[in-house]
Design a protein around this motif. Sequence first.
Motif, mmCIF file in Angstrom:
data_model
loop_
_atom_site.group_PDB
_atom_site.id
_atom_site.type_symbol
_atom_site.label_atom_id
_atom_site.label_comp_id
_atom_site.label_asym_id
_atom_site.label_seq_id
_atom_site.Cartn_x
_atom_site.Cartn_y
_atom_site.Cartn_z
ATOM 1 N N VAL A 1 -6.912 -4.480 4.377
ATOM 2 C CA VAL A 1 -6.232 -3.932 5.549
ATOM 3 C C VAL A 1 -7.043 -4.164 6.827
ATOM 4 O O VAL A 1 -6.484 -4.365 7.901
ATOM 5 C CB VAL A 1 -5.871 -2.441 5.357
ATOM 6 N N PHE B 1 -11.041 -1.604 1.044
ATOM 7 C CA PHE B 1 -10.125 -1.627 2.189
ATOM 8 C C PHE B 1 -10.245 -2.891 3.039
ATOM 9 O O PHE B 1 -9.694 -2.954 4.139
ATOM 10 C CB PHE B 1 -10.272 -0.367 3.052
ATOM 11 N N MET C 1 -7.779 -0.461 -1.528
ATOM 12 C CA MET C 1 -8.875 0.429 -1.891
ATOM 13 C C MET C 1 -9.802 -0.195 -2.928
ATOM 14 O O MET C 1 -11.020 -0.041 -2.847
ATOM 15 C CB MET C 1 -8.338 1.763 -2.414
ATOM 16 N N ASP D 1 -2.825 0.526 -2.716
ATOM 17 C CA ASP D 1 -3.528 1.601 -2.003
ATOM 18 C C ASP D 1 -4.264 1.069 -0.779
ATOM 19 O O ASP D 1 -5.380 1.470 -0.473
ATOM 20 C CB ASP D 1 -4.498 2.331 -2.939
ATOM 21 N N PHE D 2 -3.611 0.129 -0.100
ATOM 22 C CA PHE D 2 -4.144 -0.486 1.125
ATOM 23 C C PHE D 2 -5.460 -1.226 0.884
ATOM 24 O O PHE D 2 -6.288 -1.339 1.774
ATOM 25 C CB PHE D 2 -4.281 0.555 2.237
ATOM 26 N N TRP E 1 -3.523 -5.606 -2.861
ATOM 27 C CA TRP E 1 -3.096 -4.781 -1.726
ATOM 28 C C TRP E 1 -2.742 -3.347 -2.113
ATOM 29 O O TRP E 1 -2.344 -2.558 -1.264
ATOM 30 C CB TRP E 1 -1.903 -5.438 -1.039
ATOM 31 N N GLY F 1 0.820 -1.216 0.000
ATOM 32 C CA GLY F 1 0.000 0.000 0.000
ATOM 33 C C GLY F 1 0.844 1.253 0.000
ATOM 34 O O GLY F 1 0.597 2.193 -0.762
#
Length: 143
Positions: free
Chosen positions: A122, A119, A115, A112-113, A110, A94
């Motif tokens: 995460v 999400f 997105m 952008d964490f 994974w 991320g």
Amino acid sequence: MTSGEAEVSRQRLISGPGTLLVWLYGVMVVGAVSRSAYQIATEFDRAPLAYSLSAVAGLVYGFITYSLVRGGETARRAALVCCVAELVGVLTVGTWTLAEPSAFPDATVWSDFGMGYLFIPVVLPLSAIYWLRASRSRDGDAA
């Protein structure tokens, strides 16, 4: 530990919130594996790192799902280690995708964490780590 105690320990991993974790990890297995398999088969040369990382994520999700369903103390520890590794992977990838977007011409699970997956990548390991630690405490109290 008797077989009855082992069965109780196994049931505790897939009861209550554990059931939801198994379902969510199962959905993530299907999403990550099918997406990466298609991308690796059809356009691997476009973003080999991204597609390989998505495949690794799918394997990690699969192992965690299996461990939760299997139950028992060894499976709990293995799932906990994998959840921590998953969280490290999500945070690393991320951050990497935000710091150097050109390294990933296409998104990973994974990126952008997580997105692109609301999400969940995460939040899921954090929830699983909490559940695995909390259920171990209850098992310890019951012993």
